[in-house]
Enzyme design. Structure first.
Site, PDB file in Angstrom:
ATOM      1  N   ASP A  94     -25.827  -6.943  26.918  1.00  0.00           N
ATOM      2  CA  ASP A  94     -27.160  -7.533  26.795  1.00  0.00           C
ATOM      3  C   ASP A  94     -27.028  -8.898  26.103  1.00  0.00           C
ATOM      4  O   ASP A  94     -26.817  -8.980  24.894  1.00  0.00           O
ATOM      5  CB  ASP A  94     -28.076  -6.598  25.986  1.00  0.00           C
ATOM      6  CG  ASP A  94     -29.514  -7.082  26.029  1.00  0.00           C
ATOM      7  OD1 ASP A  94     -29.756  -8.278  25.725  1.00  0.00           O
ATOM      8  OD2 ASP A  94     -30.400  -6.286  26.383  1.00  0.00           O
TER       9      ASP A  94
ATOM     10  N   ASP B 225     -29.416  -9.718  23.089  1.00  0.00           N
ATOM     11  CA  ASP B 225     -29.038  -8.994  21.863  1.00  0.00           C
ATOM     12  C   ASP B 225     -27.767  -9.581  21.248  1.00  0.00           C
ATOM     13  O   ASP B 225     -27.644  -9.667  20.028  1.00  0.00           O
ATOM     14  CB  ASP B 225     -28.815  -7.510  22.174  1.00  0.00           C
ATOM     15  CG  ASP B 225     -30.130  -6.751  22.280  1.00  0.00           C
ATOM     16  OD1 ASP B 225     -31.150  -7.243  21.746  1.00  0.00           O
ATOM     17  OD2 ASP B 225     -30.145  -5.684  22.915  1.00  0.00           O
TER      18      ASP B 225
HETATM   19  C1  PRP Z   1     -31.933 -10.656  30.618  1.00  0.00           C
HETATM   20  C2  PRP Z   1     -31.309 -11.967  31.018  1.00  0.00           C
HETATM   21  C3  PRP Z   1     -32.137 -12.365  32.208  1.00  0.00           C
HETATM   22  C4  PRP Z   1     -32.435 -11.041  32.855  1.00  0.00           C
HETATM   23  C5  PRP Z   1     -31.524 -10.855  34.016  1.00  0.00           C
HETATM   24  O1  PRP Z   1     -33.082 -10.845  29.893  1.00  0.00           O
HETATM   25  O2  PRP Z   1     -31.288 -12.914  29.988  1.00  0.00           O
HETATM   26  O3  PRP Z   1     -33.314 -13.058  31.881  1.00  0.00           O
HETATM   27  O4  PRP Z   1     -32.183 -10.035  31.873  1.00  0.00           O
HETATM   28  O5  PRP Z   1     -31.847  -9.700  34.701  1.00  0.00           O
HETATM   29  P1  PRP Z   1     -32.421  -9.705  36.181  1.00  0.00           P
HETATM   30  O6  PRP Z   1     -31.598 -10.720  36.949  1.00  0.00           O
HETATM   31  O7  PRP Z   1     -32.202  -8.313  36.644  1.00  0.00           O
HETATM   32  O8  PRP Z   1     -33.864 -10.089  36.128  1.00  0.00           O
HETATM   33  P2  PRP Z   1     -33.900  -9.629  29.283  1.00  0.00           P
HETATM   34  O9  PRP Z   1     -34.953  -9.179  30.253  1.00  0.00           O
HETATM   35  O10 PRP Z   1     -32.945  -8.570  28.810  1.00  0.00           O
HETATM   36  O11 PRP Z   1     -34.663 -10.308  28.076  1.00  0.00           O
HETATM   37  P3  PRP Z   1     -34.087 -11.076  26.769  1.00  0.00           P
HETATM   38  O12 PRP Z   1     -33.621 -12.410  27.223  1.00  0.00           O
HETATM   39  O13 PRP Z   1     -35.296 -11.180  25.902  1.00  0.00           O
HETATM   40  O14 PRP Z   1     -33.005 -10.261  26.149  1.00  0.00           O
HETATM   41  N1  URA Z   2     -29.464  -8.694  31.280  1.00  0.00           N
HETATM   42  C1  URA Z   2     -28.432  -8.805  30.419  1.00  0.00           C
HETATM   43  O1  URA Z   2     -28.594  -9.302  29.294  1.00  0.00           O
HETATM   44  N2  URA Z   2     -27.228  -8.370  30.813  1.00  0.00           N
HETATM   45  C2  URA Z   2     -27.020  -7.837  32.025  1.00  0.00           C
HETATM   46  O2  URA Z   2     -25.879  -7.464  32.339  1.00  0.00           O
HETATM   47  C3  URA Z   2     -28.109  -7.730  32.908  1.00  0.00           C
HETATM   48  C4  URA Z   2     -29.320  -8.171  32.513  1.00  0.00           C
END
Ligand code: PRP
Ligand code: URA
Length: 211
Positions: free
Chosen positions: A202, A205
């Site tokens: 993630d 995180d």
């Molecule tokens: C993560 C990442 C992208 C998204 C990608 O963000 O930074 O924005 O997931 O996933 P996708 O291609 O399946 O849409 P997240 O939704 O975890 O939020 P964050 O940036 O607040 O951690």
């Molecule tokens: N968002 C993340 O941060 N990591 C992944 O691998 C997919 C979605």
């Protein structure tokens, strides 16, 4: 309509830095610094086609006509939150760029993206837009962010990511075939939770130390 391309970084420094980021034992501090450094490399590649003009100057030796950027207006648009980690690296390459913010989160069950925030420079429609996010997984968040930018009149959009899954690339190619994708690496696949394999975990995180 122009057909966009997928540009995968082919550089040992990017490969090395990504490998450090993939290691689950890499600290938040190192991870955050590496996101920013790779952001700089990807921005370097994504700005390769910026138009140049010339101007006349005096070097210590003679008068010379030298290349200079043609004043193209750029905007960097991080997808919140994790995209924020890339902003300062991109701005180191294009310091005059404006910054717009778009907040997207994925519903943890459906993986559907939702926009919760969008604040753009007033003249965003006149700017080339670099959307930045470390991860292109299903592609849902990036595709929705591109939709939002197109709704605001943006015509030239590039997507810059650290790691892309083939599924995410296919999603953007289908939904937005005019958008070029710049990726630090293309990984194998997604797992059943929508995470990129092997991936980085993630990204939000790991950048912000929230887990
Ligand atoms: C993560 C990442 C992208 C998204 C990608 O963000 O930074 O924005 O997931 O996933 P996708 O291609 O399946 O849409 P997240 O939704 O975890 O939020 P964050 O940036 O607040 O951690
Ligand atoms: N968002 C993340 O941060 N990591 C992944 O691998 C997919 C979605």
């Amino acid at each position: 309509m122009d057909s966009g391309k997928v540009h995968v970084m082919d550089h040992p420094l990017v490969a090395h830095k990504l490998s450090i980021m993939r290691d689950k034992n890499t600290s938040v501090k190192d991870f955050r610094e590496l996101v920013s450094e790779i952001g700089m490399f990807i921005a370097y590649e994504a700005t390769r086609d910026l138009p140049l003009t010339t101007r006349t100057i005096e070097t210590p030796i003679c008068e010379a006509e030298v290349p200079t950027l043609d004043g193209k207006k750029l905007a960097v648009v991080p997808i919140l939150r994790a995209g924020l980690g890339l902003v300062d690296g991109v701005l180191r390459m294009v310091p005059a760029a404006r910054v717009g913010h778009i907040g997207m989160f994925r519903d943890e069950e459906t993986l559907e993206p939702h926009t919760y925030f969008c604040k753009m420079p007033k003249d965003i429609a006149e700017r080339e837009v670099l959307i930045v996010d470390p991860m292109l997984a299903t592609g849902g968040s990036a595709a929705a962010a591109i939709d939002e930018m197109k709704k605001r009149g943006c015509k030239q959009i590039k997507l810059l990511v650290l790691v892309a899954a083939p599924e995410g690339i296919a999603c953007i190619r289908k939904a937005h075939p005019d958008v070029d994708i710049y990726a630090g690496a293309v990984d194998k696949c997604l797992n059943e939770n929508g995470y990129i394999v092997p991936g980085l975990g993630d990204a939000g995180d790991r950048i912000f130390g929230t887990k």
